[in-house]
Design a protein around this motif. Structure first.
Motif, PDB file in Angstrom:
ATOM      1  N   LEU A  26      13.118   3.285  -0.807  1.00 58.04           N
ATOM      2  CA  LEU A  26      12.658   1.909  -0.991  1.00 58.04           C
ATOM      3  C   LEU A  26      12.373   1.225   0.350  1.00 58.04           C
ATOM      4  O   LEU A  26      11.394   0.483   0.481  1.00 58.04           O
ATOM      5  CB  LEU A  26      13.683   1.115  -1.791  1.00 58.04           C
ATOM      6  N   ILE A  27      13.211   1.481   1.353  1.00 58.72           N
ATOM      7  CA  ILE A  27      12.960   0.885   2.663  1.00 58.72           C
ATOM      8  C   ILE A  27      11.692   1.485   3.272  1.00 58.72           C
ATOM      9  O   ILE A  27      10.882   0.774   3.879  1.00 58.72           O
ATOM     10  CB  ILE A  27      14.161   1.086   3.603  1.00 58.72           C
ATOM     11  N   THR A  43       9.183   2.530   1.610  1.00 55.56           N
ATOM     12  CA  THR A  43       8.073   1.908   0.896  1.00 55.56           C
ATOM     13  C   THR A  43       7.674   0.595   1.555  1.00 55.56           C
ATOM     14  O   THR A  43       6.481   0.294   1.702  1.00 55.56           O
ATOM     15  CB  THR A  43       8.468   1.663  -0.579  1.00 55.56           C
ATOM     16  N   ALA A  44       8.657  -0.190   1.954  1.00 54.44           N
ATOM     17  CA  ALA A  44       8.361  -1.450   2.642  1.00 54.44           C
ATOM     18  C   ALA A  44       7.659  -1.191   3.974  1.00 54.44           C
ATOM     19  O   ALA A  44       6.721  -1.916   4.354  1.00 54.44           O
ATOM     20  CB  ALA A  44       9.652  -2.238   2.866  1.00 54.44           C
ATOM     21  N   LEU A  78       4.004  -0.281   3.228  1.00 53.48           N
ATOM     22  CA  LEU A  78       3.214  -1.472   2.909  1.00 53.48           C
ATOM     23  C   LEU A  78       2.854  -2.247   4.172  1.00 53.48           C
ATOM     24  O   LEU A  78       1.715  -2.723   4.321  1.00 53.48           O
ATOM     25  CB  LEU A  78       3.991  -2.358   1.940  1.00 53.48           C
ATOM     26  N   LEU A  79       3.813  -2.368   5.075  1.00 54.10           N
ATOM     27  CA  LEU A  79       3.545  -3.046   6.344  1.00 54.10           C
ATOM     28  C   LEU A  79       2.503  -2.277   7.157  1.00 54.10           C
ATOM     29  O   LEU A  79       1.575  -2.878   7.730  1.00 54.10           O
ATOM     30  CB  LEU A  79       4.835  -3.193   7.135  1.00 54.10           C
TER      31      LEU A  79
END
Length: 241
Positions: free
Chosen positions: A131-132, A134-135, A138-139
């Motif tokens: 999940l981290i 994934t962030a 996205l960035l």
């Protein structure tokens, strides 16, 4: 018999293998599940169906948006590696993630902290690092550091959870070996990287480094907690099963 003689070491190794299922039942069952799933996908399932399954459980952006639970849990039931191509880098990854990370470090965590806590570390590392990452993806997409194709990239397997366990197992090695062990945990994901797509390495490398950070943080927390309990005269925390 001296346990340091070759025969003593062999006897100890055979005893450890014989008692492994009893001492680490969670780890043993998980390893059997991983090996069974690997043989089924690689050898028994039709190639197009195997590819479709891998695509479906990959924890990429599209799948996490469409079916996050299936992707996250399904990804943890296979390992991305090989058991037969022993001269390939994939086999080296299998030795590190499945061999060291799961067979050894998960078993150690199970014996030290109990089955439930060991499972929580494995799943926490797998899901948390995913999940981290994934962030981070996205960035990176927002700034053009990764190509748009990363949204559908193939990314499945146990390596993030195994990486968290490898970092946590810093507690299991002698004090003099902890720094070299930590350096190995951080360095091996970087060893196979080619050219970086931008200011960041490949997203899988980012994920492994984040998983290691989670494991090191947990190891430091455990060490500090144990030190505080000793200072208060409470002794070590009991394992839970």
């Amino acid at each position: 018999m001296n346990a340091r003689t070759p025969s003593g070491l062999l006897t100890g190794l055979l005893r450890a293998v014989r008692t492994y299922p009893r001492r680490s039942p969670l780890t043993f069952g998980y390893v059997v599940l991983l090996l069974t799933g690997h043989v089924w996908v690689e050898n028994l399932l039709a190639a197009d169906r195997a590819d479709a399954l891998r695509d479906h459980i990959s924890t990429n952006l599209d799948n996490l948006h469409d079916h996050p639970v299936t992707a996250l849990l399904g990804s943890a039931l296979l390992f991305d590696g090989t058991l037969t191509e022993i001269l390939s880098t994939g086999f080296g990854g299998t030795l590190i993630t499945l061999g060291l990370g799961v067979c050894c470090c998960l078993a150690w965590a199970e014996r030290r902290f109990g089955s439930l806590r060991a499972a929580a570390v494995l799943l926490g590392g797998h899901i948390g690092a995913t999940l981290i990452t994934t962030a981070v993806i996205l960035l990176a997409l927002r700034h053009g550091w990764y190509p748009e194709s990363v949204r559908q990239a193939s990314d499945y397997g146990i390596s993030y959870g195994a990486q968290t366990l490898l970092a946590l197992a810093t507690l299991a090695v002698p004090r003099w070996a902890r720094l070299p062990w930590a350096a190995f945990v951080v360095a091996w994901p970087l060893s196979g990287d080619g050219e970086w797509p931008g200011p960041l390495p490949a997203f899988t490398t980012v994920g492994h480094l984040l998983a290691a950070a989670l494991g090191f943080t947990l190891a430091i927390t455990v060490a500090l907690t144990a030190s505080r309990r000793r200072a208060e005269g409470l002794g070590p925390a009991p394992a839970e099963r």
